[in-house]
Scaffold this motif. Sequence first.
Motif, short mmCIF file in Angstrom:
data_model
loop_
_atom_site.label_atom_id
_atom_site.label_comp_id
_atom_site.label_asym_id
_atom_site.label_seq_id
_atom_site.Cartn_x
_atom_site.Cartn_y
_atom_site.Cartn_z
N ALA A 1 -5.09 -18.24 2.75
CA ALA A 1 -5.27 -17.27 3.83
C ALA A 1 -4.28 -16.11 3.69
N LEU A 2 -3.05 -16.42 3.32
CA LEU A 2 -2.04 -15.38 3.14
C LEU A 2 -2.40 -14.46 1.98
N HIS A 3 -2.86 -15.02 0.88
CA HIS A 3 -3.22 -14.20 -0.28
C HIS A 3 -4.40 -13.29 0.03
N VAL A 4 -5.38 -13.81 0.73
CA VAL A 4 -6.54 -12.99 1.10
C VAL A 4 -6.12 -11.90 2.07
N LEU A 5 -5.25 -12.22 3.02
CA LEU A 5 -4.77 -11.20 3.94
C LEU A 5 -4.01 -10.10 3.20
N LEU A 6 -3.14 -10.49 2.26
CA LEU A 6 -2.42 -9.48 1.47
C LEU A 6 -3.38 -8.63 0.64
N TYR A 7 -4.40 -9.26 0.10
CA TYR A 7 -5.41 -8.53 -0.67
C TYR A 7 -6.10 -7.48 0.20
N PHE A 8 -6.56 -7.88 1.39
CA PHE A 8 -7.25 -6.94 2.26
C PHE A 8 -6.31 -5.87 2.80
N ILE A 9 -5.06 -6.21 3.06
CA ILE A 9 -4.09 -5.19 3.48
C ILE A 9 -3.90 -4.17 2.36
N GLY A 10 -3.85 -4.64 1.11
CA GLY A 10 -3.74 -3.72 -0.02
C GLY A 10 -4.95 -2.81 -0.14
N VAL A 11 -6.14 -3.37 0.01
CA VAL A 11 -7.37 -2.56 -0.07
C VAL A 11 -7.37 -1.50 1.02
N ILE A 12 -7.08 -1.91 2.24
CA ILE A 12 -7.11 -0.99 3.37
C ILE A 12 -6.03 0.08 3.24
N ALA A 13 -4.83 -0.33 2.85
CA ALA A 13 -3.72 0.63 2.71
C ALA A 13 -4.01 1.66 1.63
N ALA A 14 -4.48 1.21 0.48
CA ALA A 14 -4.73 2.15 -0.62
C ALA A 14 -5.89 3.09 -0.29
N TYR A 15 -6.95 2.55 0.30
CA TYR A 15 -8.12 3.38 0.60
C TYR A 15 -7.75 4.47 1.61
N PHE A 16 -7.12 4.07 2.71
CA PHE A 16 -6.83 5.06 3.75
C PHE A 16 -5.68 5.98 3.38
N THR A 17 -4.73 5.50 2.59
CA THR A 17 -3.67 6.40 2.10
C THR A 17 -4.26 7.47 1.21
N ASN A 18 -5.15 7.07 0.31
CA ASN A 18 -5.81 8.04 -0.56
C ASN A 18 -6.66 9.00 0.27
N PHE A 19 -7.32 8.50 1.29
CA PHE A 19 -8.15 9.33 2.16
C PHE A 19 -7.31 10.38 2.88
N VAL A 20 -6.15 9.97 3.39
CA VAL A 20 -5.28 10.90 4.12
C VAL A 20 -4.64 11.91 3.16
N VAL A 21 -4.26 11.46 1.97
CA VAL A 21 -3.66 12.37 0.99
C VAL A 21 -4.66 13.45 0.57
N MET A 22 -5.93 13.10 0.52
CA MET A 22 -6.95 14.07 0.13
C MET A 22 -7.39 14.98 1.27
N GLY A 23 -6.75 14.85 2.43
CA GLY A 23 -7.00 15.79 3.52
C GLY A 23 -7.81 15.24 4.66
N GLY A 24 -8.14 13.99 4.66
CA GLY A 24 -8.90 13.40 5.76
C GLY A 24 -7.98 12.93 6.87
N SER A 25 -8.57 12.57 7.97
CA SER A 25 -7.79 12.00 9.06
C SER A 25 -8.45 10.69 9.48
N VAL A 26 -7.61 9.73 9.82
CA VAL A 26 -8.08 8.40 10.18
C VAL A 26 -7.71 8.15 11.63
N SER A 27 -8.69 7.73 12.41
CA SER A 27 -8.39 7.41 13.80
C SER A 27 -7.74 6.03 13.88
N PHE A 28 -6.97 5.84 14.91
CA PHE A 28 -6.28 4.57 15.12
C PHE A 28 -7.30 3.45 15.32
N ARG A 29 -8.39 3.77 15.97
CA ARG A 29 -9.45 2.78 16.21
C ARG A 29 -10.06 2.29 14.91
#
Length: 141
Positions: free
Chosen positions: A66-94
């Motif tokens: 469970a911990l490994h899968v959680l870390l995997y999904f946190i990595g996916v979400i962090a990288a995707y949205f960080t790349n999205f914000v760096v490219m000029g997008g905005s992410v809502s808190f929701r």
Amino acid sequence: MKKGNAKQRNDIIFMLFALVLGLFMGWAAYDLEGIGIAGAIIKNIGIWVFVSALLAVYTPEAFKAALHVLLYFIGVIAAYFTNFVVMGGSVSFRTLIYWLIFGAIGALVGFIDWHACGKEWLGAACAAVPISLLVAEGYYI
């Protein structure tokens, strides 16, 4: 070196592997978003669930799965949205909370998937969780 230290070091290495794999897949999902078949495959949530199921099954203990899968999904979400914000997008808190809840549910599914190697009906029922999502994702094909 003591046997306990080597086991703890291997656990940390596997956790880092799960996180880095998630970061790589999140980055690739954003960068390959509109590029043919490769972009369609890596952006599909089914491949993320498949990889998380593999991580869970090959983990020695259920709670660590469970911990490994959680870390995997946190990595996916962090990288995707960080790349999205760096490219000029905005992410809502929701939206961010929605995906973090998805990651937490993924950790629960990882815990269930760990039991897929079990014998008889319990193992089959646990293995059916990621398979059913993959079928639901690809039924239109």
